[in-house]
Design a protein around this motif. Structure first.
Motif: not given
Length: 183
Positions: A22-28, A46-47, A51-52
């Motif tokens: 999933y994505t976190n609040d920082r868009g990672q 986290y990344f 870079n996905a």
């Protein structure tokens, strides 16, 4: 106890520890794996979203799926290939040195190397067996110190030295105890 819902739609692997993406609040992008019975808490990776594709390609290559290509839907029935830059291979130390020398032509590398060798010679131990020699010296000193004869005894004293009576010795006198109880 985890605050994550391991029965939700983010879970993508079920047979091994449950894994969610999933994505976190920082868009990672976050890959989270449920804690096992011996683990104190969940594991997160986290990344950045940029870079996905590189990460996906590396995962596929590690899994032996080198032949998979990425495409993007351009609308309708048209697709385009997505070019992912090749991962750089690790360079040997000699290649790294050559690249460093090429990047800094202003440095006199022969002089720098000679200065480094002088510094290394100053800081290197003079004798690799110096510690062993020092240990043997300390043992000899300890052995000679232990064999030094004791000073001669000049007088004999009693084994038990009488102690002066404490100031409050009368409190422990039996007569005083009895008279105190009688009052």
């Amino acid at each position: 106890m985890s605050d994550f819902d391991w029965d939700g739609s983010d879970v993508v692997l079920e047979h091994q520890p449950k894994t969610a993406v999933y994505t976190n609040d920082r868009g990672q992008v976050v890959i989270r794996q449920e804690a096992g019975s011996l683990d104190p808490e969940d594991v997160w990776v986290y990344f950045d979203a940029a870079n996905a594709l590189s990460l996906c390609k590396a995962i596929l290559e590690a899994a032996g799926h080198d032949d998979i290509e990425f495409v993007r839907n351009c609308g309708g029935l048209s697709y385009e290939d997505i070019e992912i830059p090749e991962r750089r291979a690790r360079r040997s130390p000699a290649e790294q040195v050559e690249q460093m020398k090429a990047a800094r032509p202003d440095v006199d590398w022969d002089k720098a190397s000679a200065d480094f060798d002088k510094l290394a010679a100053k800081t290197a131990p003079k004798d690799p067996t110096a510690a062993e020699r020092k240990r043997r010296q300390r043992e000899r000193e300890r052995d000679t110190r232990d064999t030094t004869p004791l000073a001669p005894v000049t007088s004999v004293t009693s084994a038990v030295t009488p102690q002066p009576a404490p100031r409050d010795a009368w409190l422990f006198n039996e007569e005083a105890k009895e008279s105190a109880l009688a009052r």
